[in-house]
Design a protein around this motif. Structure first.
Motif, PDB file in Angstrom:
ATOM      1  N   ARG A 109       0.868  -1.184   0.000  1.00  0.00           N
ATOM      2  CA  ARG A 109       0.000   0.000   0.000  1.00  0.00           C
ATOM      3  C   ARG A 109       0.900   1.228   0.000  1.00  0.00           C
ATOM      4  NH1 ARG A 109      -3.102  -0.085   4.938  1.00  0.00           N
ATOM      5  NH2 ARG A 109      -4.640  -1.369   3.850  1.00  0.00           N
ATOM      6  N   ILE A 110       0.641   2.116  -0.939  1.00  0.00           N
ATOM      7  CA  ILE A 110       1.429   3.344  -1.013  1.00  0.00           C
ATOM      8  C   ILE A 110       0.511   4.520  -0.715  1.00  0.00           C
ATOM      9  CG2 ILE A 110       2.773   4.849  -2.529  1.00  0.00           C
ATOM     10  CD1 ILE A 110       3.803   2.416  -3.937  1.00  0.00           C
ATOM     11  N   VAL A 111       0.920   5.334   0.234  1.00  0.00           N
ATOM     12  CA  VAL A 111       0.139   6.524   0.573  1.00  0.00           C
ATOM     13  C   VAL A 111       0.972   7.750   0.200  1.00  0.00           C
ATOM     14  CG1 VAL A 111      -1.075   7.774   2.390  1.00  0.00           C
ATOM     15  CG2 VAL A 111      -0.944   5.277   2.484  1.00  0.00           C
ATOM     16  N   GLY A 112       0.388   8.605  -0.622  1.00  0.00           N
ATOM     17  CA  GLY A 112       1.091   9.817  -1.016  1.00  0.00           C
ATOM     18  C   GLY A 112       0.880  10.914   0.014  1.00  0.00           C
ATOM     19  N   HIS A 113       1.947  11.583   0.380  1.00  0.00           N
ATOM     20  CA  HIS A 113       1.876  12.728   1.291  1.00  0.00           C
ATOM     21  C   HIS A 113       2.579  13.893   0.624  1.00  0.00           C
ATOM     22  CE1 HIS A 113       0.648  10.339   4.854  1.00  0.00           C
ATOM     23  NE2 HIS A 113       1.445   9.401   4.374  1.00  0.00           N
ATOM     24  N   GLN A 114       2.247  15.105   1.065  1.00  0.00           N
ATOM     25  CA  GLN A 114       3.014  16.267   0.614  1.00  0.00           C
ATOM     26  C   GLN A 114       4.309  16.304   1.437  1.00  0.00           C
ATOM     27  OE1 GLN A 114      -0.187  19.085   1.274  1.00  0.00           O
ATOM     28  NE2 GLN A 114      -0.067  19.727  -0.854  1.00  0.00           N
ATOM     29  N   TRP A 115       5.489  15.936   0.970  1.00  0.00           N
ATOM     30  CA  TRP A 115       5.801  15.453  -0.340  1.00  0.00           C
ATOM     31  C   TRP A 115       6.724  14.265  -0.192  1.00  0.00           C
ATOM     32  CZ3 TRP A 115       5.573  20.696   0.869  1.00  0.00           C
ATOM     33  CH2 TRP A 115       4.539  21.413   0.229  1.00  0.00           C
ATOM     34  N   TRP A 116       6.133  13.137   0.133  1.00  0.00           N
ATOM     35  CA  TRP A 116       6.894  11.891   0.277  1.00  0.00           C
ATOM     36  C   TRP A 116       5.931  10.720   0.145  1.00  0.00           C
ATOM     37  CZ3 TRP A 116       6.023   8.774   4.752  1.00  0.00           C
ATOM     38  CH2 TRP A 116       5.215   9.365   5.728  1.00  0.00           C
ATOM     39  N   TRP A 117       6.500   9.532   0.063  1.00  0.00           N
ATOM     40  CA  TRP A 117       5.702   8.324  -0.156  1.00  0.00           C
ATOM     41  C   TRP A 117       5.797   7.407   1.057  1.00  0.00           C
ATOM     42  CZ3 TRP A 117       3.340   8.378  -4.961  1.00  0.00           C
ATOM     43  CH2 TRP A 117       3.894   9.220  -5.926  1.00  0.00           C
ATOM     44  N   GLN A 118       4.639   7.076   1.625  1.00  0.00           N
ATOM     45  CA  GLN A 118       4.603   6.098   2.706  1.00  0.00           C
ATOM     46  C   GLN A 118       4.366   4.734   2.063  1.00  0.00           C
ATOM     47  OE1 GLN A 118       1.730   7.095   5.779  1.00  0.00           O
ATOM     48  NE2 GLN A 118       1.231   4.932   6.037  1.00  0.00           N
ATOM     49  N   VAL A 119       5.154   3.757   2.449  1.00  0.00           N
ATOM     50  CA  VAL A 119       5.078   2.441   1.813  1.00  0.00           C
ATOM     51  C   VAL A 119       4.811   1.378   2.878  1.00  0.00           C
ATOM     52  CG1 VAL A 119       6.331   0.741   0.444  1.00  0.00           C
ATOM     53  CG2 VAL A 119       6.735   3.183   0.058  1.00  0.00           C
ATOM     54  N   GLU A 120       3.676   0.677   2.740  1.00  0.00           N
ATOM     55  CA  GLU A 120       3.347  -0.373   3.699  1.00  0.00           C
ATOM     56  C   GLU A 120       3.369  -1.718   2.995  1.00  0.00           C
ATOM     57  OE1 GLU A 120      -0.348   0.549   5.969  1.00  0.00           O
ATOM     58  OE2 GLU A 120      -0.116   2.511   5.030  1.00  0.00           O
ATOM     59  N   TYR A 121       4.104  -2.655   3.547  1.00  0.00           N
ATOM     60  CA  TYR A 121       4.088  -4.028   3.029  1.00  0.00           C
ATOM     61  C   TYR A 121       3.008  -4.795   3.777  1.00  0.00           C
ATOM     62  CZ  TYR A 121       8.012  -3.268   0.035  1.00  0.00           C
ATOM     63  OH  TYR A 121       8.800  -2.799  -0.988  1.00  0.00           O
ATOM     64  N   LEU A 122       1.958  -5.180   3.041  1.00  0.00           N
ATOM     65  CA  LEU A 122       0.807  -5.817   3.665  1.00  0.00           C
ATOM     66  C   LEU A 122       1.034  -7.325   3.768  1.00  0.00           C
ATOM     67  CD1 LEU A 122      -1.932  -3.813   1.746  1.00  0.00           C
ATOM     68  CD2 LEU A 122      -0.889  -3.275   3.937  1.00  0.00           C
TER      69      LEU A 122
END
Ligand code: CUA
Length: 342
Positions: A129-142
């Protein structure tokens, strides 16, 4: 071979060498490294071919018009209105409609080939799961086992030769996930979940970029995909799940204390410590990542030290404040600590 030609040969090879070397870590969508990007590249070549044919015909007609021009306007009167109208009907209407409709249909076929909805993915849950934030990418391995789920930021690893389902979300503004050598742009829309399936056929580093303007630092919202052999990937993922180790060197230990005592821990998490902030990227294995500040800078000592105290000069309006309260010694120990988070 004459002296002249022996010099000329290497010179002609230079552009070729530049072209081929730029493919290694490039964002070139015409050098696809997976099935989805290959389809897009085929579409690109097809459209480019059509464009070239149309251009050649059009320029041919323009040149022909100049070449056949004879006499004054008077000698051409009266005009043959019927014949002129045929040019407009066929050349200006019928042919463009056929060409544009063909391109449109081919494009729809390409788009339809991508599994992008939940049902098309056979009810398969996302791997990442990738969540976009201002301005970086949060990456979750499900993972079906919640305890095995884990997190990182701005860099994702995937195994080569197998499809990886990615779920895309945003909670602030619209971003767009774009790794040109692996897939086309797909938006991250607040309130909606979008999905893509990426696959890398070869190992390598595939840089990507937020593809939708999302604020002043949109250009500094880059992502890196690291594709590696399945065994290497499994090893990496196991390591990602592990907590950060407690540093051994005295400066790094000091740095850990600074990290936990100053405001760092309010925004960042380092698993295995009391730092559990969720505003900024998870830093548990920060030192193992290639880039800093969403891949704006290489993750090396100089940029890191500058980032800690002058983030607002390097990436204005990002959430990271200037930590000017740090003494020089604290800054150095913090760098030592962050560099120990392998
Ligand atoms: Cu995120 Cu542009």
């Amino acid at each position: 071979m004459t002296a002249k030609s022996s010099i000329a040969l290497p010179i002609t090879l230079v552009p070729l060498a530049v072209l081929t070397s730029s493919c290694v870590h490039s964002r070139d969508m015409m050098s696809p490294a997976g099935p989805a990007a290959t389809r897009i590249a085929h579409l690109g070549w097809f459209v480019l071919g059509v464009f070239l044919v149309v251009s050649v015909v059009m320029w041919g007609l323009v040149l022909w018009t100049f070449a056949r021009r004879r006499g004054s306007l008077d000698t051409h009167l009266p005009w043959n209105a019927g014949a002129d109208q045929r040019w407009i009907t066929v050349g200006g209407f019928a042919i463009p409609v056929v060409v544009l409709a063909t391109i449109f249909i081919v494009m729809l076929r390409t788009m339809n080939a991508f599994p992008m909805g939940g049902s098309e993915m056979g009810g398969m849950t996302a791997d990442i799961r990738i969540v976009g934030h201002q301005w970086w990418w949060q990456v979750e391995y499900l993972d079906p086992q919640v305890a095995r789920q884990t997190m990182t930021a701005n860099e994702i690893h995937i195994p080569t030769g197998q499809p990886v389902n990615i779920e895309l979300r945003s909670y602030d503004v619209i971003h767009s996930f774009w790794v040109p050598r692996l897939h086309g742009k797909v938006d991250l829309v607040p309130g909606a979940v979008t999905r893509i399936r990426v696959q890398a056929d070869v190992p390598g580093l595939f840089p990507g970029q937020c593809g939708e303007y999302c604020g002043p630092q949109h250009a500094h919202m880059a992502i890196l995909v690291v594709a590696e052999a399945p065994a290497d990937y499994a090893r990496w993922l196991d390591h990602l799940r592990a907590d950060a180790t407690t540093p051994i060197s005295p400066p790094a230990l000091d740095g850990q204390r600074v990290f936990l005592d100053r405001q760092c821990a309010l925004c960042h998490a380092i698993r295995g410590t009391d730092a559990r902030g969720t505003v900024g990227p998870d830093l548990t294995h920060f030192a193992s990542r290639h880039g800093l500040a969403a891949n704006t800078f290489p993750n090396t000592r100089g940029p890191l030290a500058a980032w800690l105290t002058h983030a607002q000069s390097l990436k204005p309006l990002a959430q990271m404040p200037n930590l000017t309260i740090l003494t020089g010694e604290e800054q150095q120990s913090l760098v030592a600590y962050l560099e120990s988070l392998r």
